[in-house]
Design an enzyme around this catalytic site. Structure first.
Site, mmCIF file in Angstrom:
data_model
loop_
_atom_site.group_PDB
_atom_site.id
_atom_site.type_symbol
_atom_site.label_atom_id
_atom_site.label_comp_id
_atom_site.label_asym_id
_atom_site.label_seq_id
_atom_site.Cartn_x
_atom_site.Cartn_y
_atom_site.Cartn_z
ATOM 1 N N ASP A 47 0.842 -1.209 0.000
ATOM 2 C CA ASP A 47 0.000 0.000 0.000
ATOM 3 C C ASP A 47 0.871 1.252 0.000
ATOM 4 O O ASP A 47 0.371 2.379 -0.040
ATOM 5 C CB ASP A 47 -1.014 -0.008 1.160
ATOM 6 C CG ASP A 47 -0.355 0.030 2.529
ATOM 7 O OD1 ASP A 47 0.887 -0.085 2.608
ATOM 8 O OD2 ASP A 47 -1.088 0.176 3.534
ATOM 9 N N SER A 48 2.207 1.067 -0.015
ATOM 10 C CA SER A 48 3.129 2.185 -0.287
ATOM 11 C C SER A 48 2.811 2.767 -1.659
ATOM 12 O O SER A 48 3.241 3.870 -1.996
ATOM 13 C CB SER A 48 4.583 1.706 -0.228
ATOM 14 O OG SER A 48 4.753 0.525 -0.986
ATOM 15 N N ASP A 86 -1.179 -6.341 -0.515
ATOM 16 C CA ASP A 86 -1.253 -5.690 0.797
ATOM 17 C C ASP A 86 -2.700 -5.290 1.098
ATOM 18 O O ASP A 86 -3.377 -4.734 0.230
ATOM 19 C CB ASP A 86 -0.384 -4.414 0.750
ATOM 20 C CG ASP A 86 0.318 -4.133 2.054
ATOM 21 O OD1 ASP A 86 0.112 -4.886 3.022
ATOM 22 O OD2 ASP A 86 1.095 -3.155 2.090
ATOM 23 N N LYS A 116 -0.992 -9.515 2.838
ATOM 24 C CA LYS A 116 -0.226 -9.043 4.006
ATOM 25 C C LYS A 116 -1.088 -8.046 4.756
ATOM 26 O O LYS A 116 -1.822 -7.276 4.128
ATOM 27 C CB LYS A 116 1.082 -8.376 3.562
ATOM 28 C CG LYS A 116 1.871 -7.772 4.727
ATOM 29 C CD LYS A 116 3.216 -7.222 4.304
ATOM 30 C CE LYS A 116 3.165 -5.806 3.792
ATOM 31 N NZ LYS A 116 2.605 -4.806 4.731
ATOM 32 N N GLU A 118 -1.147 -5.470 8.556
ATOM 33 C CA GLU A 118 -0.354 -4.895 9.645
ATOM 34 C C GLU A 118 -1.014 -5.156 10.998
ATOM 35 O O GLU A 118 -2.240 -5.138 11.093
ATOM 36 C CB GLU A 118 -0.229 -3.369 9.441
ATOM 37 C CG GLU A 118 0.504 -2.985 8.170
ATOM 38 C CD GLU A 118 0.608 -1.476 7.978
ATOM 39 O OE1 GLU A 118 0.209 -0.708 8.885
ATOM 40 O OE2 GLU A 118 1.084 -1.057 6.907
ATOM 41 N N GLU A 185 9.443 -4.185 10.393
ATOM 42 C CA GLU A 185 9.831 -2.881 9.828
ATOM 43 C C GLU A 185 10.360 -1.935 10.909
ATOM 44 O O GLU A 185 9.714 -1.732 11.950
ATOM 45 C CB GLU A 185 8.623 -2.238 9.115
ATOM 46 C CG GLU A 185 8.972 -0.856 8.528
ATOM 47 C CD GLU A 185 7.991 -0.343 7.495
ATOM 48 O OE1 GLU A 185 7.073 -1.083 7.092
ATOM 49 O OE2 GLU A 185 8.166 0.825 7.082
HETATM 50 O O1 KIV Z 1 3.512 -1.088 1.615
HETATM 51 C C1 KIV Z 1 4.671 -1.522 1.555
HETATM 52 O O2 KIV Z 1 5.402 -1.329 0.584
HETATM 53 C C2 KIV Z 1 5.157 -2.285 2.694
HETATM 54 C C3 KIV Z 1 6.613 -2.635 2.744
HETATM 55 C C4 KIV Z 1 7.416 -1.431 2.954
HETATM 56 C C5 KIV Z 1 6.907 -3.694 3.709
HETATM 57 O O3 KIV Z 1 4.404 -2.612 3.561
#
Ligand code: KIV
Length: 278
Positions: A47-48, A86, A116, A118, A185
């Site tokens: 989600d970056s 994500d 993934k 959090e 992280e």
């Molecule tokens: O969103 C993302 O790119 C991430 C990574 C930095 C682990 O969660």
């Protein structure tokens, strides 16, 4: 020729064989194809995306539909790498049903192989339900960017005893809940070493030092393409910003001076057709 795809079992096998796992972020078809052809084990559609591709200040505005759109593109580009979708903010916070449906959409519509999310003890019920739906899950503890407003910024986590113990406990709870790997992280290297030794599943570090079982970086950071800010833990393996700017200047100069396009870039038309056009 059959491709040796990287899977959930490959993650576990790599940990047992002491082989490091490589992971990079990807958000689009052409970059996914290049990274996959370069041999990266896993592509995280992170989600970056919100910051790197969509230009938001943080990741909080990214939606599940944004993630599905970009997962689809990445999945079309990658043949070998395992694709992780994500789960964005609010896609697994409202209810268990909602979390399973959103995780399922990343798999069914986005073609991701795993998801993934959090958090630790606060999301364990959601993790268990998603795993029960046969969807592989990666956990993410330490600096969890979706909690930026609670943390008061993107800050290193786990430096004090209480917080470090909480991160260890969260990692163990996630493993018990069935995740097959955990992203660590921005935590101290020695803390990530303890966690990596305590877990049977692999840890993937970003700003967590060398003892993790694998590493992940945001591709645009690693390639020197994103300059809004660069965390301390980023290593730039190229400076593509300056290469792209140089190429763009070359294009603008040649096109303005009439050097481009040249004859070799154009198409011809027969004289007898041409005559009839005037
Ligand atoms: O969103 C993302 O790119 C991430 C990574 C930095 C682990 O969660």
């Amino acid at each position: 020729m059959s491709i040796n795809k990287f899977t959930v079992s490959s993650f576990l096998k790599a940990k047992n064989n002491d082989e490091k796992i490589s992971m990079l972020t990807a958000y689009d078809y052409s970059m996914a194809k290049i990274l996959d052809e370069s041999g990266v084990d896993s592509l995280l559609v992170g989600d970056s995306l919100g910051m790197v591709v969509l230009g938001y200040e943080n990741t909080l505005q990214v939606t599940i539909d944004d993630m599905i759109h970009h997962c689809k593109a990445v999945s079309r580009g990658a043949k070998r790498a395992m694709i992780i979708g994500d789960m964005p903010f609010l896609s697994y916070h409202v209810s268990i049903e909602d979390s399973v449906r959103n995780a399922g959409r990343l798999i069914q519509e986005g073609n991701a192989h795993a998801v993934k999310l959090e958090g630790g003890k606060n999301v364990i019920d959601k993790v268990k339900a998603i795993v029960k739906a046969q969807i592989p899950v990666i956990g993410h503890v330490g600096l969890t960017p979706q909690s930026v407003n609670m943390f008061g910024g993107f800050k290193v986590q786990g430096k004090g005893e209480e917080q470090a113990k909480e991160i260890i406990e969260d990692a163990l709870l996630l493993q018990e809940a069935g995740v097959f790997a955990i992203v660590l992280e921005a935590i101290p290297e020695k803390l990530s070493k303890i966690i990596t030794e305590k877990l049977d599943i692999p840890t993937i570090g970003i700003g967590a030092g060398k003892h993790c079982d694998g590493q992940v970086l945001v591709t645009q950071d690693m390639l020197g393409m994103f300059s809004d800010f660069t965390p301390k833990f980023v290593k730039k393996y190229a400076n593509l910003s300056s290469i792209i700017k140089e190429a763009t200047n070359g294009y603008i100069d040649e096109m303005k001076s009439g050097k481009f396009p040249g004859k070799e870039h154009g198409f011809t038309i027969k004289e007898e057709v041409l005559e009839k056009l005037y």
